[in-house]
Structure formats: structure tokens, C-alpha cells
Scaffold this active site. Sequence first.
Site, short mmCIF file in Angstrom:
data_model
loop_
_atom_site.label_atom_id
_atom_site.label_comp_id
_atom_site.label_asym_id
_atom_site.label_seq_id
_atom_site.Cartn_x
_atom_site.Cartn_y
_atom_site.Cartn_z
N CYS A 2 0.84 -1.19 0.00
CA CYS A 2 0.00 0.00 0.00
C CYS A 2 0.88 1.24 0.00
O CYS A 2 2.05 1.20 0.35
CB CYS A 2 -0.91 0.01 1.22
SG CYS A 2 -1.93 -1.48 1.36
N ASN A 103 0.45 -0.13 6.12
CA ASN A 103 0.93 -1.05 5.09
C ASN A 103 1.53 -2.24 5.81
O ASN A 103 2.40 -2.08 6.66
CB ASN A 103 1.98 -0.36 4.21
CG ASN A 103 2.55 -1.30 3.16
OD1 ASN A 103 1.95 -2.31 2.81
ND2 ASN A 103 3.73 -0.96 2.65
N GLU A 496 11.14 -14.75 -18.27
CA GLU A 496 10.87 -13.32 -18.08
C GLU A 496 9.93 -12.78 -19.14
O GLU A 496 9.04 -11.98 -18.86
CB GLU A 496 12.20 -12.54 -18.08
CG GLU A 496 12.07 -11.04 -17.96
CD GLU A 496 11.44 -10.57 -16.65
OE1 GLU A 496 11.11 -9.37 -16.57
OE2 GLU A 496 11.24 -11.38 -15.72
N LYS A 500 6.26 -11.10 -18.30
CA LYS A 500 5.87 -9.75 -18.72
C LYS A 500 4.52 -9.77 -19.43
O LYS A 500 3.66 -8.93 -19.21
CB LYS A 500 6.94 -9.14 -19.63
CG LYS A 500 8.17 -8.70 -18.91
CD LYS A 500 7.90 -7.49 -18.01
CE LYS A 500 8.89 -7.40 -16.88
NZ LYS A 500 8.65 -8.35 -15.79
N GLU A 503 1.77 -10.43 -16.86
CA GLU A 503 1.57 -9.34 -15.90
C GLU A 503 0.71 -8.21 -16.46
O GLU A 503 -0.17 -7.70 -15.76
CB GLU A 503 2.92 -8.74 -15.50
CG GLU A 503 3.70 -9.57 -14.51
CD GLU A 503 5.02 -8.91 -14.15
OE1 GLU A 503 5.34 -8.85 -12.95
OE2 GLU A 503 5.74 -8.44 -15.07
N HIS A 519 8.34 -32.67 -23.61
CA HIS A 519 8.05 -33.56 -22.48
C HIS A 519 6.69 -33.21 -21.85
O HIS A 519 6.52 -33.28 -20.64
CB HIS A 519 9.16 -33.48 -21.43
CG HIS A 519 10.47 -33.99 -21.93
ND1 HIS A 519 10.79 -35.33 -21.95
CD2 HIS A 519 11.53 -33.33 -22.46
CE1 HIS A 519 12.00 -35.48 -22.46
NE2 HIS A 519 12.47 -34.29 -22.78
N LYS A 618 3.77 -2.87 -7.01
CA LYS A 618 5.18 -2.80 -7.37
C LYS A 618 6.08 -3.53 -6.39
O LYS A 618 6.94 -4.32 -6.77
CB LYS A 618 5.61 -1.33 -7.47
CG LYS A 618 7.06 -1.13 -7.87
CD LYS A 618 7.32 -1.64 -9.27
CE LYS A 618 8.74 -1.35 -9.71
NZ LYS A 618 9.03 -1.99 -11.01
#
Length: 623
Positions: A2, A103, A496, A500, A503, A519, A618
Site C-alpha cells: 500500500c 501497510n 521473463e 511480462k 503481468e 516432455h 510494485k
Amino acid sequence: MCGIVAYVGRKLAQPLLIEGIKRLEYRGYDSAGIAVIDQHHRLHVRRAVGRISVLENSLNHGEPLPPAHIGMAHTRWATHGAPTEVNAHPHTDDTGHIAIVHNGVIENYAALKQVLAEKGHKFTGQTDTEVLAVLIGDLYNDLKTKNHLPTGASLLQHAVQGALRQVEGTYGIAVICKDEPDTLVAARKGSPLIVGVGKDEYVVASDPSAIVEHTTQVIYLNDNEMAVMRPDSFRTSTIDDAEVSHVITQLEHKLEAYELGDYEHYMLKEIFEQPTAIRNCLRGRVEQREGRIVFGGLSTFTRELLHARRIILTGQGTAWHAGLVGDYLLEDLAKVTTECHYASEFRYRNPIVEEGTVLVAISQSGETADTLAALREGKEKGALCVGIVNVVGSTVAREAGVGIYLHAGPEIGVASTKAFTCQCVVLTMLATYLGRRKFMSQAQCQEIIDALCDIPEKVEKVLAQSEKIRQIALKFCDRENWLFLGRGYHYPIALEGALKLKEISYIHAEGMPAAEMKHGPIALINEGMPVVFVATQGLQYEKVISNIEEVRARGGQVIAVATEGDAAMRRYSDYIIEVPDAMECLQPLLTVVPLQLLAYHAAVARGCNVDKPRNLAKSVTVE
């Protein structure tokens, strides 16, 4: 996760607080709220569900808040209780005298709530924060009745201290009370909190971006510490009331670094800032003429690092992917046994940390709860702990035995981009630094350094293809299942790239080693399915070609990230994105960039909120 902003001073609080939580909206955006105390000692609280703009509109078009010079604001990422107005912060105690923003997670809130309910206290929501507010209020009233404190002592300070000694869990809090209308109390444990020190004013926030417009002088509170602020005074202590002193430090970045500028989104800005970020990361550490890596902060620990029998890399999400790249780098260039672990798993598996172990904690914010817990576990078991972080003064940086800063600049977009590339750069430098001191020849070291110094310019060449990558994204952005495949150094890049895309565009994507596809996952491939191969020229190039053929035989559409000028790859792929040639150990710094752009353009095409994707924040400061 927060966002907290609180203020006491001579300025009007409301505009400062609203502007502050706007800068922190990437930390949470389920709901938002503000509380102020006016000149008549009345406490006013406004809350709204949704983005901060909803709260701002209600303040601008509804009944205005009266002028006030003390207050707090909050933007929420829900943990306990649904994102509703009643669960939004700030919370008050059941007398309406005390307000709090929080928070973190109070783990024993249910037990505390039961005790308080038995004493006759009432609750309106489901949050752990409301329980903390009521607990502080209960203790405040007890202190007021008994009146055992010295004249002039802050009842609020002592009530907060008493409450925090009873809670279990994490917190970054700010508290105000209408009976002490010039006093702001802040405290932290496990959740970041910074105190900005101005002239006759103090700004408390969970991130420097909400402070830097008003002052660049700050104090970083440590765990179990609190600050009591009035316009004309300031005191820091532990929650047990032992006075502590802090050195006031200068913020690393100016306000301009936090501004969006001419870019449509922070994520796009940060993708395009990568050449500059990498140069800043290299500056002062790479002496190209002499052909050496310099880590001033590591000099005291060089002997321990060189004699390390095992290096453990740990992080979460994108930082974990950087750790996987580091795993390859350290074994390849430094010839040291290396493992990469999810921080969230490392803490709970009773890991073996024998003599000669080095633990490297990787975190953009330096506040990631799981990574911080793994760091502490490593310290407890005797490992030398190294922090790789982007935020100066962060908890990981302060608690690690030695810290390496990224110098990537503020990263506002929730989906990390430039921090990832700089994490990989730092790990490359670290592997080269150790390798040169163990067995690497000067010629090999010079070759890596020269190639590393060329990376920013090569990244710029990749960025110049943004429009071409956008066109590819437009062709496939309506497909709900993607695969990302790579081998060796490019396996983490495949992970990665998939992350991305997931997300920010909400497309289901899987990243995996290219050889793993047959496999099981090969069963998913159907006509027209986009499959992204990181297929630059290297040791396993021919193997990747074979994997591409397997996908094409089943109707998959191949998007290849390939070495510039690779004519053969054009025959095997439906779409190709070229990156400049580079040493294989440095290729991840180039191949990740088109995958960042691919995800960005797909998300924009799908109408997603790129900088503030749903359900994400974040900095994950709770477990």
C-alpha cells in the site's frame, strides 16, 4: 504494497497528500482515502473505492474538506477484507478520535479483535488495520484516564508504542489524533517508511517519490522504530521508548526522475531508459582501459567471496529470473557452485548453509518481504549476505553485509524492465570480478569488459525496432495462450518474457527450456498458436532449430528473437526480431528487450492498464 503519505507542518495538507498518493498509486489502487484534522480539532475522513481519481473527484465536487495542516492519505492493495469503502484506509478507532493508515499485515489481529470486542468495542469492517486503530484508541483512553505520564508527554506516542508491543506481523503506519492536533506518529516493522525533513514540516511516505517534491533530506526508520513529529520538533525512538538517533541523508534522485515526461506509460519510458540505466550501472565500476572491474563496496569481503564454496542467489518474480541468469554467469565465468532459489521457499525449507556460503539477495525495491526473510535466514545461519538493490537506504541494502546498487533510477511501472537488465549487468560484473581473481586471463576479462561497454548502444538498436515489434504484437494479441522457449542463458529470458506478457496483458503464457517442450507442453500447440523462441547464435543454436521445427510441424506460429543477419533463421520462423551479435553470456541483456516491447504493445492493444495491472503492486512487502 500500500502507499502511505502523511504530513504535519505549515502547508495545507490536502493537496500535498493527494499529490503524494498519486505518485504512489503503483503501490496499490483498490481504494484510497484521506484524513485531516482541522483548526477546530475535528477529524475528517474521506474514502473511496477504485483509483485515486475517484477520491479526488469526490473531494472536488462533493463537500470540501476544511483547511488543515496535518493529515494522512493512503492507496490500498487489499490483503484483509475486500476492496470496499468500509475497508479502505484511513481507519479510525470506534470513538472517532484516532485515525491510522497502514501497510503490512497484523497476523494476530483476530485474537486482538476478540479481546477488544469483549471489552465492548465495535468494528465496522474486516481489516486488520481497523483492529490496530481500535487497540490504539483503547490504550489511549486508558492512559488518559490514569494520567500517569509526565506533563507534556504525548499520550498518542505511548498508546501507539503499547499497541505495537502487542501486535505480531508487519507494519508501516502513520497515526493522528484529534486530541493532539499537531502530532504525527509513524512507525515501521517490515514495511518501508521514510521521513522527509523540511523546514518546520515533515512528510512521511512509503516511497521517496512522494517526498522529493517537498524535501530531499530524509531519515530511514529501522524495524521497531517510530518517529513523533510536530512542526517544531522531531524525535525517534524504539517502540520500547529507547531514544535513537539517525543521520539525515540526501535522496538519490530529483523530482524529474519520477516524472512521466513525453511517454505514454512509465513502462515504455523505463524500457527506453535502459541504455542510460546500463551506462549508469557500469559507471565507476568498469575501467575499460585497465580492463578491470572495480567494486569498492566489496573490497572488504573479497577474500570471503573468492573462497566461497557455494553461492545462493535468491529473489522473487523478475528478480528471481535475474538470479537464474546469474546462476549461469557465476558458474560459467567464476567457476563457483551456484544455486538460485525462490526467496519464499528458501526461508521455509530449513536450507543447508554450510561454511563458505554466500547468499545474494536480489530485489529492485530492497523491501520485498520474502527476499528480506531469506536474507535474514542466511545471516542467521552464518552466510555472508550480499544485497543487489535499486533503492538506496532500503532494508535489504542496510541489513546485508555488503550492498551493490543498480543505479537504474526510479522504476515506477509495476512490471520491472530496466531493473532486470541492470540486475543482470551487476551479476555479469560480479562473475567477471570473481573470475578474474581466480583463473580468468586478462585477455578474456578485457574481452568481456569491452563487450559489456558496447551493450547500451546495442540495446538502442533493439529499441529502434519498437514499431516492428508492435506490428507483431497486433497480429497475436487476441490469442490467449503463448509459449516462450529458450536454452542456456535464454531459458531465464523465456521465463521473463512470459511473465511480462502475463503481468500486463493478462494473456496466459508459459516460459520454459526449449527442450522441455516435448516432455508434455507440446500437446498444447495448435494451429496458429504463437511460440516465441529466443534463438540467437550460440552453443545450442542447432538444438533450438530442431525445437522450432517441432513447433512448425504442429501449426504453431514461430516468433524468433535471432542474431542480426541470421539468414537461416528467416527460413525457420514466421516472424523475426533481430538483435545485434554479442558474447553469449551478454546476449540476455539484448534478447529480453524485444520481449518487454512485445508484452507492452500487446497490453496496449488489449486496452490494459500497463503501469498498474490488476491485482499487482510494485513492491510486495507482505508474505
